[in-house]
Design an enzyme around this catalytic site. Structure first.
Site: not given
Ligand code: CAA
Length: 385
Positions: A234, A116, A84
């Site tokens: 994450h 992400c 990103e």
């Protein structure tokens, strides 16, 4: 014997982050914040500092270079960069990496973007590609610079680096399940307009949405925590993972073993910060490198703002511990910079304008560098370390 189509996953994995870091306690003092807020409230100790000679391409190429010895040019069919912090709105950063590594021309090369989640999108696409092309290999690279701006709320959650994964049948590290649970919805929690390199975040809202998406996919998955040897999240910052583990404990029984493995999974993130697309996979590396060898099923929760949440599973392959990179050595070899030096490095960014620009050779690191921009074209070079 023809390999089984059902046994596909991560055969090799490697990681790269640049050679500089900041102590977040020193950052806290410089910003007039209690250091405990950063180390306990946010859950970070150190943060990767990314000089302008390093970007999603150079870091991704550095991570993937460690896998070159295992790539069979006859079998490689797909190269994906999930990022990103892409360097071009049109050309895939994966093509620059493809050239820097001298990969064969008879492969599909592309970049995937969904915040992400891009690394996971790459990994699961690679899994499906290998399922459709028995015998093939796919190279997946997740690489990012997490950058919010000096003295912003997001500053303490910056970082950067890359993880590369080689996906094939009969993997040596993690066999991925074909099933997953996903939820996608357009929301405005975090984004980056094309004219800036600094992300915009509705910080609190983004953390709430992360947890909502997690609860939703966990509930829909039919998974039980008791069936998992570890649950990976994450990690934009490690406290976010701790919040997700706490949410899991509201939904299901979380054993002491799962809690201990969670602690192992955040050790590297505490030292590097957010790697956006690569953060979940840095957590995987951290878990595997920081725990005695174990067996069983791992559940992985990927979240990309905007937003997509996906929960998928993988089974550890016996003997995986023999195929792990030495991430601790890479992190230990970094040089600490002061807050003043970090701010100078931060300000020396590739301009968002058409002018020529040269990166600072004093901060060259890793096997590949961006030497500058000439006539609006990025100039990449290999470097002898
Ligand atoms: N000692 C210990 N803890 C302290 C403290 C002290 N002296 N002072 C404050 N804290 C605690 C607070 O109680 C709080 O804890 P809880 O979250 O458990 O309530 C924590 O430190 C954070 O403090 P604030 O609530 O004041 O938060 P903040 O205004 O500093 O913002 C942030 C934190 C929202 C994470 C901000 O850094 C940010 O916007 N980061 C970027 C966005 C982000 O990372 N979002 C994550 C979800 S989105 C995603 O996952 C995609 C992605 O990668 C970006």
């Amino acid at each position: 014997m023809k390999p089984s189509r059902g046994n596909i996953g991560i055969d090799r994995i490697s990681m790269y982050t640049p050679a500089y870091y900041l102590d977040v306690r020193e950052l806290a003092e410089a910003r007039g914040v209690d250091p405990d807020k950063y180390t306990i409230g946010i859950g970070q100790d150190e943060q990767a500092v990314i000089p302008s000679s390093q970007d999603a391409v150079t870091m991704g190429a550095a991570a993937a270079a460690d896998l070159l010895a295992y790539i069979d040019p006859e079998r490689l069919g797909l190269v994906i960069l999930g990022t990103e912090s892409g360097v071009d709105a049109s050309k895939a950063g994966a093509l620059y990496i493809h050239e820097l590594l001298g990969l064969p021309h008879t492969v599909r090369v592309m970049e995937i973007k969904e915040a992400c989640y891009g690394g996971t999108a790459g990994l699961l696409t690679a899994r499906d590609y290998v399922a459709a092309h028995p015998g093939a290999q796919a190279l997946v690279i997740a690489s990012d610079v997490a950058r919010y701006g000096l003295a912003t709320g997001g500053e303490v959650t910056q970082g950067g680096g890359a993880v590369a994964m080689l996906v094939s049948e009969n993997p040596r590290i993690l066999a991925l399940s074909a099933d997953s649970t996903v939820y996608s919805e357009s929301i405005q929690d975090f984004w980056r307009p094309v004219y800036t390199d600094e992300a915009q975040a509705r910080g609190k809202y983004s953390t709430e949405q992360y947890l909502e998406f997690f609860a939703r996919v966990w509930g829909a998955s039919g998974l039980s925590a008791a069936d998992c040897a570890a649950v990976l999240f994450h990690l934009p910052y490690t406290k976010m993972g701790a919040k997700a583990l706490a949410r899991l404990a509201e939904l299901d029984a979380v054993s002491d073993e799962l809690r201990a493995r969670f602690q192992s999974s955040i050790a590297f993130s505490r030292r590097v910060g957010n790697l956006y697309t690569a953060s979940l996979y840095l957590g995987l590396l951290s878990l595997l490198c920081s725990s005695p060898a174990f067996e069983g099923q791992l559940a992985l929760f990927s979240y990309g703002s905007g937003a997509v949440g996906e929960l998928f599973t993988g089974r550890l392959v016996e003997g995986y511990e023999k195929f792990l990179p030495d991430v601790n050595a890479l992190l230990d070899a970094r040089r600490k910079v002061s807050v003043g030096e970090y701010e100078n490095i931060f300000r020396d960014a590739v301009p968002y304008g058409p002018e020529d620009y040269a990166t600072n050779p004093d901060y060259y690191c890793g096997p590949f560098v961006l030497t500058g921009v000439v006539g609006m074209e990025r100039q990449y070079a290999r470097r002898e370390e």
